[in-house]
Design a protein around this motif. Structure first.
Motif, short mmCIF file in Angstrom:
data_model
loop_
_atom_site.label_atom_id
_atom_site.label_comp_id
_atom_site.label_asym_id
_atom_site.label_seq_id
_atom_site.Cartn_x
_atom_site.Cartn_y
_atom_site.Cartn_z
N LEU A 289 0.83 -1.21 0.00
CA LEU A 289 0.00 0.00 0.00
C LEU A 289 0.86 1.25 0.00
O LEU A 289 1.80 1.37 0.78
N GLY B 116 -1.92 8.25 5.13
CA GLY B 116 -3.09 7.82 5.86
C GLY B 116 -2.73 7.35 7.26
O GLY B 116 -1.60 6.96 7.51
N GLU C 95 -6.84 4.02 8.92
CA GLU C 95 -7.24 4.11 7.50
C GLU C 95 -6.55 3.04 6.67
O GLU C 95 -7.16 2.41 5.80
N ARG C 96 -5.27 2.85 6.97
CA ARG C 96 -4.51 1.85 6.21
C ARG C 96 -5.07 0.45 6.48
O ARG C 96 -5.24 -0.35 5.56
N ARG D 273 -8.14 -0.07 4.52
CA ARG D 273 -7.90 -0.33 3.10
C ARG D 273 -7.42 -1.76 2.88
O ARG D 273 -7.77 -2.41 1.91
N ALA E 277 -10.39 -3.98 3.23
CA ALA E 277 -11.25 -3.87 2.05
C ALA E 277 -10.66 -4.65 0.89
O ALA E 277 -11.39 -5.35 0.15
N ALA E 278 -9.34 -4.58 0.74
CA ALA E 278 -8.69 -5.30 -0.35
C ALA E 278 -8.86 -6.80 -0.18
O ALA E 278 -9.11 -7.53 -1.15
N GLU F 8 -12.33 -7.80 -1.06
CA GLU F 8 -12.57 -7.74 -2.50
C GLU F 8 -12.26 -9.07 -3.17
O GLU F 8 -12.85 -9.41 -4.20
N LEU G 222 -2.40 -2.68 -4.55
CA LEU G 222 -2.41 -1.62 -3.55
C LEU G 222 -1.24 -0.66 -3.73
O LEU G 222 -1.27 0.47 -3.26
N GLU H 214 -0.58 0.63 -6.34
CA GLU H 214 -1.07 1.50 -7.42
C GLU H 214 -0.10 1.58 -8.59
O GLU H 214 0.39 2.66 -8.95
#
Lengths: 564, 225
Positions: free
Chosen positions: B103, B107, B111-112, B115, B118-119, B122, B151, B153
């Motif tokens: 990631l 953040g 928050e991390r 995420r 959430a990943a 998914e 993550l 990106e």
């Protein structure tokens, strides 16, 4: 300064720190050996120092002792290791021996030597075990077993201590050859285990353990602490004489010590040359032997010898440590009682202050020398990885150089040189002197696992956006926690066991567990020796236990690292 | 600005022998499949693209990603996500820490963590954050490796036969998931494979490597950096 720009210079700095003292020490030996010692107002060149050496009564016996004890113990330890591997590799007995012997690598030479002495002396445990029912002895016989004039006891002590080292080095080398399949082929062709291994595996393994064997030979020829404890005293081996001369307040005697050190250096070089010729001869006759195709009739004899000698060695070190422990708690202990009449803590309390001081000094020097060595070794390996800065195939030779050049040849020179420059001997100098010996072992221990790390882990971490530093700290080092800690333990064990560098470079003012223990040798206070010997062993062994325990705890929930 | 991965006259040689010479453009959401027998230098190309090519090789040409020349960029600044045959999850980190490693920074901790969770959700791995990666099945590991990479990106995806270790059923599943994620993020994909089924599933352009004889593949021998 930026570390990234610093990294490429680490290999050079490492070489300077490791070899600088060796070369300076040799230089500092050569000058006074030829009569040049400005600090004492002496100017050469002259050959008088050598004349003084050879005029010493019994000098030829001392020289002969150095050569025979060195060659004999190197031959014996190599021979036993070969027989153990040839006769037993892959069997359960082999794994047992390996497990028994490997921890003994860390036992300091002095402690192992004391343990052996306490076992085999006329009043030792073995004599007690057999008395009076078998021997009829009511009191210790008047035999000179320890410190025998031929140095056989010293050979035994050195063999015990060097065997585990050669065993582990051979183990690593065998792993890189196709030993298992070679043995399968040899046995299918009708060769016995021992002859099959010696004919098919040894020729490939030996070149890889050649340097460690040279280390053993050079070390055994010039060792001081084991010689003081187990070796004869009239006359003593050459190395002991040199140290005695160095300790003399008369500066002129330094010239004789330096000349003696050069003689010692020459002896080691000659012995190595002799050994090299022996290798060639064995290779020549070995290939003829190979061609004969004899299948080996003495297989069983060889196998038994290997197992028995290996077993005896393991038992001797273990028994030695146990008898040290018993002596350290012994109250009155008459002969031939197997155990002391009473067990007491008095020995420990009596020496507690001295031990605490020596332990602190030992721990401080060992940690400092190990940390310096670890940082340099990691820096070299990382520079090799990032910048392709390999020291080359000759690098291995350089790494072994401080181990092959006898300590007695360059440490006296280093001390004399320090004296000349007015550098005060003390803790800092001792730490740097220890680095010379700690660094090669830390490097050797860390190198293989560091290079074996899957570089794809680095590629993927970089693809995830991690820079080289983050890859090193967050991925590589945590994954290599176990080998890094093992390297630290090796470094500490090496430092703890150092006698001569501590004594000479410390100017006699730096008292570690090892120097204190060896200093007790002449006094014959067995209880004090036992206490110091045990502490010394503990200081060397406990880091190994931690190196096993810590990764197991830290990575207890990480199955992927359990066997890494 | 040109979106996509652009290989401009990339030629890699070892000694006198040219291993690969390619001039292709991969648009956002498109797939270029590079086919060839093993040992034909496919991994050499990937090592070149990730900036980890051994100095034994000589390379010329340029690599552009989303309008930037990344030919000589440091490996960790290229923003090229890569998946290998092996999942290469870091064995000393938990599943969640592996994802957090990928990631992008920024953040708060909470928050991390959100995420990361959430990943995982998914790809159907809810609540796996504290697991030891070594205890995961092959398919689960592949999904974690995929999400870890996403993550970070990346601006393009490199796939080095990432499905070949999975059994047939899992293979289809994971493959569909990878391509769907790439499509959803409009990422250009470069797939290296010797499997025709992978090629058909990818559906895009195909570049066939010559059956040149190649030496032992030491393309990734040099470290990043």
């Amino acid at each position: 300064m930026n570390r990234r720009r610093l990294l490429p210079f680490v290999p050079m700095a490492t070489l300077v720190l490791m070899l600088g003292p060796v070369l300076a020490g040799l230089w500092g030996t050569i000058l006074p050996a030829f009569g040049q010692l400005s600090a004492a107002g002496l100017h050469g060149p002259s050959l008088d120092p050598f004349r003084m050496v050879f005029a010493t009564p019994g000098i030829w016996q001392s020289i002969r002792l150095s050569v025979t004890t060195g060659l004999l113990s190197a031959l014996l330890s190599l021979g036993i290791v070969i027989l153990i591997f040839a006769g037993w590799s892959g069997t359960r007995s082999f794994r047992l021996l390996e497990r028994l012997l490997s921890p003994f690598l860390a036992v300091p030479h002095a402690a192992a030597a004391f343990g052996l002495a306490f076992l085999i002396a006329p009043s030792g445990w073995i004599a007690r075990l057999l008395s009076p029912w078998a021997t009829g002895w009511g009191r210790p016989p008047d035999w000179l077993i320890v410190q025998d004039p031929w140095g056989l006891c010293m050979v035994a002590g050195l063999t015990l201590k060097e065997m585990p080292f050669l065993l582990l080095m051979t183990l690593a080398a065998v792993g890189q050859t196709d030993a298992i399949r070679s043995m399968a082929v040899a046995q299918a062709l009708g060769y016995g285990r021992v002859s099959g291994w010696i004919k098919t595996v040894l020729p490939r393994v030996y070149p890889q353990i050649r340097l460690p064997v040279y280390v053993v030979l050079a070390y055994a020829m010039s060792v001081v602490d084991v010689a003081i404890i187990l070796g004869p005293s009239t006359p003593a081996p050459l190395s002991v004489l040199i140290v005695r001369w160095m300790g003399d307040p008369d500066l002129a005697l330094r010239l004789r010590a330096a000349a003696g050190a050069l003689v010692q250096f020459g002896l080691v070089v000659m012995a190595l040359g002799l050994w090299r010729m022996g290798e060639a001869a064995v290779g020549y006759f070995g290939s003829m032997w190979l061609y004969h195709g004899k299948r080996g009739r003495y297989d069983l004899v060889g196998r038994s010898f290997g197992l028995v000698l290996g077993g005896i060695s393991a038992l001797a070190i273990l028994g030695g440590l146990v008898v040290l422990a018993v002596w350290s708690f012994a109250g009155f202990w008459g002969f031939p009682d197997l155990l002391p009449a009473e067990l007491t803590l008095t020995n420990w309390t009596r020496h507690s202050a001295g031990i605490a001081q020596a332990l602190t000094e030992t721990a401080l020097i060992a940690s400092a020398a190990t940390i310096i060595s670890l940082v340099l070794a990691l820096g070299c390996l990382e520079a090799e990885y990032r910048h392709g800065l390999r020291i080359g195939s000759r690098g291995l030779w350089l790494l072994y150089l401080p181990l092959v050049i006898p300590q007695t040849a360059f440490l006296p020179g280093l001390q004399t040189l320090m004296l000349g420059f007015g550098v005060t001997s003390g803790q800092g100098a001792v730490i740097l002197a220890h680095v010379v010996f700690v660094l090669p072992y830390v490097f050797l221990s860390l190198g293989d696992p560091f290079r074996a790390w899957d570089a794809k882990m680095g590629v993927i971490a970089a693809a995830l956006g991690a820079g080289p530093d983050r890859v090193l700290w967050a991925v590589r080092l945590p994954m290599l926690l176990r080998p890094v800690l093992t390297a630290v333990a090796v470094g500490i064990a090496v430092s703890v066991g150092q006698y001569l560098p501590t004594l000479l470079i410390g100017g006699g003012r730096v008292a570690t567990l090892t120097t204190e223990a060896v200093a007790l040798a002449s006094g014959g206070d067995r209880r004090a020796i036992a206490v110091y010997g045990l502490m010394q062993t503990g200081a060397a062994l406990i880091p190994f236990a931690l190196a096993l325990l810590v990764p197991a705890l830290v990575w207890r929930n990480r199955r992927g690292l359990r066997h890494g | 600005m040109d979106k996509g991965l652009d290989l401009r006259g990339v030629t890699i040689a070892k000694g006198d022998r040219t291993l690969i010479s390619i001039n292709r453009q991969i648009g956002p959401g498109d797939v270029l499949t590079i086919m060839g027998p093993s040992g034909s230098g496919k991994s050499t190309l990937l090592a070149y693209l990730t900036g980890t090519l051994s100095t034994d090789f000589r390379a010329s040409g340029q690599v552009w990603l989303d309008g930037h020349d990344i030919t000589h960029a440091a490996p960790y600044r290229r923003r090229l996500g890569i998946l290998f045959q092996d999942d290469l999850l870091f064995p000393h980190m938990s599943v969640g820490a592996n994802l957090a490693f990928g990631l992008r920074p920024g953040g708060s901790r909470a928050e991390r963590a959100a995420r990361v969770d959430a990943a995982l959700a998914e790809v159907g791995l809810d609540g796996f954050a504290d697991r030891d990666p070594a205890t995961l099945s092959g398919g689960q590991k592949a999904r974690v490796a995929l999400m870890r990479m996403l993550l970070s990106e990346p601006c393009a995806l490199l796939l080095d036969e990432p499905f070949s270790r999975l059994d047939a059923e899992l293979r289809v599943q994971v493959r569909d998931m990878v391509f769907a994620q790439a499509k959803a993020r409009a990422l250009p994909v470069l797939l290296v494979t010797h499997d025709a089924m992978d090629r058909d599933a990818a559906g895009g352009d195909v570049f066939l490597m010559d059956d040149v004889e190649a030496g032992p593949d030491r393309a990734t021998a040099r470290p990043p950096g």
